[in-house]
Design an enzyme around this catalytic site. Structure first.
Site, PDB file in Angstrom:
ATOM      1  CB  CYS A 190      -0.946   0.000   1.204  1.00 55.01           C
ATOM      2  SG  CYS A 190      -0.121   0.214   2.794  1.00 55.01           S
ATOM      3  CG  HIS A 216      10.838  -2.455  22.311  1.00 54.06           C
ATOM      4  ND1 HIS A 216       9.487  -2.348  22.599  1.00 54.06           N
ATOM      5  CD2 HIS A 216      11.146  -1.351  21.583  1.00 54.06           C
ATOM      6  CE1 HIS A 216       9.004  -1.245  22.061  1.00 54.06           C
ATOM      7  NE2 HIS A 216       9.986  -0.616  21.444  1.00 54.06           N
TER       8      HIS A 216
END
Length: 650
Positions: free
Chosen positions: A9, A566
């Protein structure tokens, strides 16, 4: 039967991965083998090999940007828009199974192939290819200028001005440099989509001339309108020259000399002597008209933009409005993108609120879907509303249009401006929005209108309704990845390590099915100790600091009882993931208010490629979007059971 597919896209954040997921699920239901290559924001993933292409029975391309089809010559090829990949995956696969698709010969030889392209609207596809490459330049430039003005600007009667001797003046100039590439990149990649590599140089040259009024004695350039015209003119000129029959001796130099030189002359001379001045005059008039809009005319524009943004949620109509707002940023008119930025996030946020307020109107799975949609809305990803619209379009689409139109009008009246080609609260948090208070008032008002409309129109669910299987909820990866890619992506080459699935970087020693910690800090310490004992860390304290620094930027709890802390640090020896389950839940400041029960900790070395943690986030969230999978993961009792389930993540 073996099928291959490619999804892509314009922005590469949401539709690309939703289409891939839906095609994979549809193939599983039909008992068909399929491999899907995604061409998203961080580059090509799951790349199709020559051997796989050779053995494939058919190929499906669901894309709204240019995809190189040369490797598929001689294969049955179905080419559609990415929306079809999201909404009609079974129909596409069934066509491939029935053999009801043409054999691809080349872009110029196959009549049936050309017919297929017409169904997809090639003009739109070429335009969106240019937009997809242009948007990062607007985002980088807009953010740098916004940060420079916020931190280094001084108030004057003319507004915020950065002193010439200030460090922030340099940052502003870097942002302006990024803006200067906008129109050449737009034109260049429109031409590239039409004529492949030979079109790139003439397209960029044409775009530069279009943006530089001095070539045709104009005080201002031809703007984005000129860039679009230059892109199409250069592309089709290059394609025309490409089709000319020439002696074999000249053929080798056609793509590197003949086509670029002559196509550049055609587009350059056409702009200098014919096109440039009239288009520049039209664009200047448009800019003056927009800047002078007051009262009812500006409200009408806001209503139109709000309706277009929410009508097809990332589809062609949405993209036209988005392109208009993005182009106005380059002209210094930020008050067009402001209402658009508000309208972009209202559908998913409003539907998320609707599932919370009207619990009797939605199934449990839809309420979970609402949490994901709300989270995606915070990061300006309209596509979070698609699953609701697919299930109940007659009630949902009018509701989100009403909400977006309301928010856009409030933003227009409040002079809300947006310096970045993106929407949602994330752009306000990053300092890219003018009149922040009015921005949030507009978002809240529009979201409440959507939520109330949906709940008024929808009936209470029956005791045990059976929902038809439709497009799945959009992956939490889009919210997580959007948060991670709010800084510009430095490279799409994506230096990835060898890992192909999660169990390549997680072992049973890194799994704890019964976490004992009572707070998020306790859980972080517990998982860090597991990583350290496994030898993945050089320093526990160094890595913990990286984790805490990331948490300070914003919570890593993405909703649906999931947290993904993270960190990228010199204290990490090798990419690793630790996983733990806290059955009673722990407060992690989740965006949807849920407590974290499934906690994945990602550790990545600082010197590793910039996209490693994004790849891990995508691997995790693609699977974690599955309600059934999360329930199975929560129900495991042993490390072995958990590891076996984690083997499914790839």
């Amino acid at each position: 039967m073996k099928l291959l597919a490619i999804t892509s896209c314009p922005n590469g954040i949401a539709h690309t991965y939703m289409a891939a997921e839906n095609l994979q699920k549809a193939a599983d239901r039909l008992g068909v083998s399929i491999k899907v290559e995604t061409q998203g924001g961080i580059g090509v993933e799951n790349k199709l090999t020559e051997e796989e292409i050779r053995e494939a029975d058919a190929i499906i391309i669901a894309a709204d940007r240019s995809v190189n089809k040369d490797r598929f010559i001689g294969k049955k090829l179905l080419s559609v828009g990415v929306q079809d990949g999201i909404r009609k995956p079974e129909e596409l696969i069934q066509k491939a199974l029935n053999g009801d698709i043409p054999v691809y010969r080349s872009a110029t030889k196959s009549e049936s192939g050309n017919h297929q392209e017409k169904k997809q609207n090639p003009i739109y596809r070429h335009l969106m290819n240019g937009v997809s490459f242009m948007v990062p330049f607007i985002v980088v430039g807009g953010l740098l200028i916004a940060v420079a003005l916020t931190l280094g600007g001084e108030k004057t009667p003319k507004g915020l001005v950065i002193p010439d001797d200030s460090f922030w003046k340099t940052i502003e100039q870097i942002g302006s440099a990024s803006f200067s590439f906008m129109i050449p990149i737009l034109a260049g990649y429109i031409a590239y989509s039409i004529a492949d590599k030979p079109g790139l140089v003439p397209g960029m040259i044409g775009g530069y001339i279009a943006a530089t009024g001095s070539f045709y004695d104009s005080a201002s350039g031809a703007g984005f309108l000129g860039g679009i015209i230059a892109g199409f003119l250069a592309g089709y000129a290059a394609l025309w020259i490409k089709k000319l029959k020439v002696p074999k001796a000249i053929q080798p130099i056609m793509p590197i000399i003949i086509i670029p030189v002559f196509a550049s002359l055609i587009v350059g001379l056409a702009f200098v002597f014919l096109i440039g001045a009239p288009v520049a005059q039209i664009f200047a008039s448009l800019t003056v008209w927009l800047a002078g809009m007051k009262g009812s005319s500006s409200i009408l524009l806001a209503l139109i933009l709000g309706a277009m943004i929410s009508f097809d949620m990332g589809g062609p109509v949405n993209k036209v409005a988005f392109l208009f707002g993005s182009a106005m940023i380059g002209e210094g008119n930020y008050e067009i993108m402001g209402p658009i930025a508000v309208a972009i996030c209202i559908p998913p946020i409003g539907l998320g609120i609707a599932t919370f307020l009207g619990k009797r109107k939605f199934e449990a799975s839809q309420r979970e879907m609402g949490k994901a949609a709300f989270t995606m809305g915070l990061f300006g990803i309209t596509e979070g509303a698609i699953p609701f619209a697919a299930q109940d379009p007659l009630r949902v689409i009018p509701s989100i249009m009403a909400g977006s139109m309301t928010g856009s009008v409030i933003a227009m009246i409040g002079n809300v401006g947006d310096r970045v080609a993106h929407g949602g609260p994330i752009v306000a948090v990053l300092g890219a929005v003018d009149h922040v208070l009015m921005f949030f008032i507009a978002v809240i008002a529009g979201s409440l209108v959507t939520a109330l409309f949906v709940n008024v129109l929808k009936k209470d669910i029956t005791a045990s309704p059976v929902l038809s299987e439709t497009a799945p909820t959009s992956a939490p990866s889009e919210a997580a990845a959007a948060n991670e890619i709010k800084q510009p992506i430095q490279s799409q080459k994506a230096e990835m390590s060898e890992f192909k699935k999660l169990t390549d970087i997680i072992s049973p020693e890194l799994i704890e099915p019964n976490l004992s910690g009572e707070t998020s800090d306790d859980i972080i310490d517990e998982l860090i100790q597991k990583l350290s004992r496994r030898g993945a860390l050089l320093s526990e304290s160094g890595f913990k600091q990286a984790i805490l620094n990331r948490e300070q930027q914003g919570t890593t709890a993405i909703g649906m009882n999931i947290a993904i802390p993270h960190g990228k640090s010199e204290a990490v020896r090798e990419p690793s993931v630790a996983f733990g389950i806290k059955r009673s839940g722990v407060d992690w400041n989740s965006l949807d208010g849920s407590e974290a029960k499934l906690i994945f900790m990602i550790a990545v070395p600082k010197e590793s490629g910039g996209n490693q943690h994004l790849k891990i986030l995508q691997m995790l969230s693609r699977k974690l979007m599955d309600d059934n999978y999360r329930e199975r993961l929560l129900s495991v009792q042993t490390t072995e059971e958990a590891y076996k389930l984690l083997e499914e993540i790839e």
